[in-house]
Design a protein around this motif. Structure first.
Motif, PDB file in Angstrom:
ATOM      1  N   THR A   1       5.679 -12.351 -92.955  1.00  0.00           N
ATOM      2  CA  THR A   1       6.592 -11.197 -92.887  1.00  0.00           C
ATOM      3  C   THR A   1       7.201 -11.000 -91.511  1.00  0.00           C
ATOM      4  O   THR A   1       8.224 -10.339 -91.382  1.00  0.00           O
ATOM      5  N   GLN A   2       6.552 -11.546 -90.486  1.00  0.00           N
ATOM      6  CA  GLN A   2       7.026 -11.238 -89.132  1.00  0.00           C
ATOM      7  C   GLN A   2       7.657 -12.465 -88.484  1.00  0.00           C
ATOM      8  O   GLN A   2       7.190 -13.588 -88.709  1.00  0.00           O
ATOM      9  N   PRO A   3       8.694 -12.239 -87.665  1.00  0.00           N
ATOM     10  CA  PRO A   3       9.247 -13.384 -86.930  1.00  0.00           C
ATOM     11  C   PRO A   3       8.287 -13.829 -85.836  1.00  0.00           C
ATOM     12  O   PRO A   3       7.389 -13.082 -85.443  1.00  0.00           O
ATOM     13  N   LEU A   4       8.477 -15.050 -85.343  1.00  0.00           N
ATOM     14  CA  LEU A   4       7.730 -15.470 -84.156  1.00  0.00           C
ATOM     15  C   LEU A   4       8.061 -14.497 -83.026  1.00  0.00           C
ATOM     16  O   LEU A   4       9.240 -14.187 -82.809  1.00  0.00           O
ATOM     17  N   PRO A   5       7.050 -13.982 -82.310  1.00  0.00           N
ATOM     18  CA  PRO A   5       7.374 -13.077 -81.199  1.00  0.00           C
ATOM     19  C   PRO A   5       8.076 -13.829 -80.071  1.00  0.00           C
ATOM     20  O   PRO A   5       7.807 -15.008 -79.850  1.00  0.00           O
ATOM     21  N   LYS A   6       8.971 -13.112 -79.377  1.00  0.00           N
ATOM     22  CA  LYS A   6       9.683 -13.744 -78.246  1.00  0.00           C
ATOM     23  C   LYS A   6       8.767 -13.839 -77.038  1.00  0.00           C
ATOM     24  O   LYS A   6       7.963 -12.935 -76.794  1.00  0.00           O
ATOM     25  N   PHE A   7       8.883 -14.910 -76.283  1.00  0.00           N
ATOM     26  CA  PHE A   7       8.138 -15.028 -75.028  1.00  0.00           C
ATOM     27  C   PHE A   7       8.795 -14.137 -73.978  1.00  0.00           C
ATOM     28  O   PHE A   7      10.006 -14.243 -73.757  1.00  0.00           O
ATOM     29  N   PRO A   8       8.026 -13.251 -73.331  1.00  0.00           N
ATOM     30  CA  PRO A   8       8.625 -12.518 -72.212  1.00  0.00           C
ATOM     31  C   PRO A   8       8.847 -13.503 -71.059  1.00  0.00           C
ATOM     32  O   PRO A   8       8.129 -14.502 -70.959  1.00  0.00           O
ATOM     33  N   PHE A   9       9.813 -13.262 -70.227  1.00  0.00           N
ATOM     34  CA  PHE A   9      10.133 -14.151 -69.091  1.00  0.00           C
ATOM     35  C   PHE A   9      10.231 -15.617 -69.566  1.00  0.00           C
ATOM     36  O   PHE A   9       9.628 -16.524 -68.993  1.00  0.00           O
ATOM     37  N   ALA A  10      10.970 -15.805 -70.674  1.00  0.00           N
ATOM     38  CA  ALA A  10      11.019 -17.125 -71.323  1.00  0.00           C
ATOM     39  C   ALA A  10      11.342 -18.290 -70.380  1.00  0.00           C
ATOM     40  O   ALA A  10      10.737 -19.364 -70.513  1.00  0.00           O
ATOM     41  N   PRO A  11      12.263 -18.125 -69.403  1.00  0.00           N
ATOM     42  CA  PRO A  11      12.549 -19.279 -68.537  1.00  0.00           C
ATOM     43  C   PRO A  11      11.317 -19.721 -67.737  1.00  0.00           C
ATOM     44  O   PRO A  11      11.268 -20.837 -67.231  1.00  0.00           O
ATOM     45  N   LEU A  12      10.318 -18.852 -67.651  1.00  0.00           N
ATOM     46  CA  LEU A  12       9.125 -19.194 -66.851  1.00  0.00           C
ATOM     47  C   LEU A  12       7.969 -19.712 -67.712  1.00  0.00           C
ATOM     48  O   LEU A  12       6.830 -19.797 -67.250  1.00  0.00           O
ATOM     49  N   ARG A  13       8.280 -20.073 -68.987  1.00  0.00           N
ATOM     50  CA  ARG A  13       7.191 -20.504 -69.875  1.00  0.00           C
ATOM     51  C   ARG A  13       6.374 -21.654 -69.285  1.00  0.00           C
ATOM     52  O   ARG A  13       5.162 -21.715 -69.419  1.00  0.00           O
ATOM     53  N   ARG A  14       7.061 -22.576 -68.631  1.00  0.00           N
ATOM     54  CA  ARG A  14       6.318 -23.749 -68.119  1.00  0.00           C
ATOM     55  C   ARG A  14       5.477 -23.406 -66.899  1.00  0.00           C
ATOM     56  O   ARG A  14       4.465 -24.057 -66.645  1.00  0.00           O
ATOM     57  N   VAL A  15       5.894 -22.390 -66.179  1.00  0.00           N
ATOM     58  CA  VAL A  15       5.065 -21.948 -65.054  1.00  0.00           C
ATOM     59  C   VAL A  15       3.771 -21.378 -65.633  1.00  0.00           C
ATOM     60  O   VAL A  15       2.663 -21.662 -65.163  1.00  0.00           O
ATOM     61  N   GLY A  16       3.917 -20.600 -66.704  1.00  0.00           N
ATOM     62  CA  GLY A  16       2.742 -20.043 -67.382  1.00  0.00           C
ATOM     63  C   GLY A  16       1.843 -21.158 -67.902  1.00  0.00           C
ATOM     64  O   GLY A  16       0.612 -21.090 -67.782  1.00  0.00           O
ATOM     65  N   GLN A  17       2.457 -22.198 -68.457  1.00  0.00           N
ATOM     66  CA  GLN A  17       1.674 -23.322 -68.993  1.00  0.00           C
ATOM     67  C   GLN A  17       0.889 -24.007 -67.881  1.00  0.00           C
ATOM     68  O   GLN A  17      -0.293 -24.316 -68.021  1.00  0.00           O
ATOM     69  N   TRP A  18       1.572 -24.214 -66.762  1.00  0.00           N
ATOM     70  CA  TRP A  18       0.938 -24.856 -65.604  1.00  0.00           C
ATOM     71  C   TRP A  18      -0.252 -24.010 -65.147  1.00  0.00           C
ATOM     72  O   TRP A  18      -1.346 -24.518 -64.900  1.00  0.00           O
TER      73      TRP A  18
END
Ligand SMILES: Cc1cc2nc3c(=O)[nH]c(=O)nc-3n(C[C@H](O)[C@H](O)[C@H](O)COP(=O)(O)OP(=O)(O)OC[C@H]3O[C@@H](n4cnc5c(N)ncnc54)[C@H](O)[C@@H]3O)c2cc1C
Length: 454
Positions: free
Chosen positions: A424-441
């Motif tokens: 029923t729900q969409p995938l939630p948006k990542f906050p600060f999406a351009p920084l996703r890879r920094v978060g991953q690192w």
């Protein structure tokens, strides 16, 4: 290598990566099925599906069989060129990374049970389709989750108890000694739990089998046909651009998961994080090497680390060993990642000191912010109502993507689907999406510390 965070298309007609699966799957009994080739003219269709992995093929198959809608599937490269043709082939009763305990806490027991039943239904659906005659080298059933340190055995035992109480799920607890004696002498394992179901198979042959079933039901599968959305939108239909033809579709399904290119459509933008998972396949083990590690089992194995490792013994006595890979597509083929897996494997099995690997490759898994896959239709009444997607399996979608495709087909056909949060729900948006890879690192660094010291 194609990088979904950077590139706006996965390519056109690119061959399979040089994986073990691509190498061994063409035999006297199986070969890549014929498809409908590149789309070479303008067409009008009721349903266009983007991506010929398990999700897209399952959606098309179920649309044809259960709703009499003959969809057209458009794949940029080859059938199962994405994750579906390059995964480890673990069939598990799970998807996403959210634990049942966390689901119970957030949504209560009924929803948690509902999700569990959907995960079980995924495995049943896969088994049912294999039973129709897909030859995909299934191995004996059993899924072993090993504790990578003594304290984790306690956590595993608690998990087993919850699953036994809640679902009556048959889970065996194994001491280090039992594990070493009856399955394999993994020096990094301090005990384990073992599920009786769960098994390994050849993932590429599985996808080819789905394609054949879908085609037999009237589905068209166009390969070498990368799709982009046209800016123009005509009322009640969508226009898709491909290299040699335009597609006008009443409904469009996005089944691109971790391979979703940058900017494909706003409905999926910034809602996932593609993460590389790396696999190596070793040279075949000799009888002496197998005996030295008491490597009896061909059950599928995963550990409890935050940065997980997984492995299985293949039918030809090679070991498939996987774990995290590079962060960017640019670095994906750096041999350091394969070598790291090889050295971890050797800490598990020191007797394999001289073993080498014959294959190394990687692929993009699709992480979701809430650790759950989502099967979604654009909001009713909005101009996205005729758009659908299923993605976010978080590295565990071989079985559930088929169930997701089946539910997606029900949505496309206008049928009611159960109101679990998955549906029923969409995938939630990542906050600060351009920084996703920094978060991953950052997460990789945290994971390294957690796995070693905490
Ligand atoms: C190394 C690795 C190991 C894994 N091991 C396991 C495992 O053992 N067990 C498990 O449960 N899960 C595993 N997974 C995850 C599992 O493989 C995936 O969840 C599953 O295959 C997803 O299938 P899919 O059809 O949704 O996506 P995919 O199979 O990735 O298919 C998406 C397709 O869309 C195509 N595409 C993208 N953009 C376009 C476009 N614009 N136009 C046309 N086509 C497009 C791509 O070329 C691709 O073929 C693993 C993943 C990886 C990478």
């Amino acid at each position: 290598m194609y990088d979904p965070m950077v590139d706006s298309s996965p390519g056109c007609g690119i061959e399979y990566p040089s994986s073990y699966w691509a190498d061994i799957s063409t035999t006297n009994e199986t070969s890549k099925p014929e498809d409908d080739g590149q789309l070479d003219k303008d067409i009008d269709v009721e349903v266009a599906i983007i991506g010929a992995g398990y999700t897209g093929l399952s959606c098309a198959l179920h649309l044809a069989r259960e709703h009499n809608i003959k969809a057209h599937v458009f794949e940029a490269n080859q059938t199962a060129w994405g994750c579906s043709g390059r995964n480890a082939g673990f069939i598990l009763k799970s998807s996403g990374r959210k634990t049942y305990a966390a689901m119970q806490k957030q949504w209560g027991e009924e929803v948690m049970r509902g999700i569990y039943h959907e995960m079980c239904a995924g495995v049943e659906t896969v088994n049912g389709l294999i039973g129709e005659g897909i030859n995909c080298d299934q191995q004996p059933a059993g899924y072993i989750k090993v504790a990578h340190k003594p304290s984790m055995l306690k956590t595993l035992k608690a998990q087993a108890k919850l699953q036994q109480q809640m679902f009556g799920y048959d889970v065996q607890v194994l001491s280090r000694q039992e594990l070493h004696q009856d399955y394999m002498a993994d020096e990094n394992a301090y005990g384990a739990i073992r599920y009786q179901d769960g098994f390994g198979l050849n993932p590429l042959k599985l996808a080819w089998g789905y394609q054949q079933l879908a085609q037999a039901a009237g589905v068209k599968v166009h390969t070498s046909t990368p799709v982009s959305f046209a800016d123009t939108s005509i009322k009640n239909s969508r226009q898709l651009i491909t290299p040699q033809g335009k597609v006008t579709a009443k409904k469009v399904v996005i089944a691109t998961n971790g391979y979703t290119p940058k900017g494909l459509h706003p409905i999926v933008t910034n809602r996932s994080l593609p993460v590389l998972s790396q696999i190596i396949v070793t040279a075949p083990l000799s009888p002496a090497q197998l005996a030295a590690c008491n490597f009896i089992t061909s059950n599928v194995v995963m550990d409890t680390r935050a940065l997980k490792y997984y492995y299985r013994k293949l039918p030809d006595n090679r070991i498939l060993f996987g774990g995290r890979g590079a962060i960017t597509g640019k670095n994906a083929n750096d041999p350091a990642y394969a070598q790291r897996l090889m050295s971890v494997l050797k800490t598990s099995f020191p007797a394999l000191e001289n073993l080498t690997y014959d294959y190394a490759w990687s692929g993009w898994i699709c992480m979701a912010l809430d650790d759950l896959p989502h099967i979604y239709q654009g909001e009713k009444g909005s101009n996205e109502e005729n758009l659908f997607y299923a993605m976010g399996y978080c590295g565990s979608g071989v079985s559930f993507s088929v169930q997701a495709g089946k539910r997606l087909a029900e949505k496309v056909a206008g049928k009611a689907v159960s109101n679990l949060p998955l549906y029923t729900q969409p995938l939630p948006k990542f906050p600060f999406a351009p920084l996703r890879r920094v978060g991953q690192w950052g997460y990789f660094h945290y994971g390294k510390i957690k796995d070693k010291y905490l």
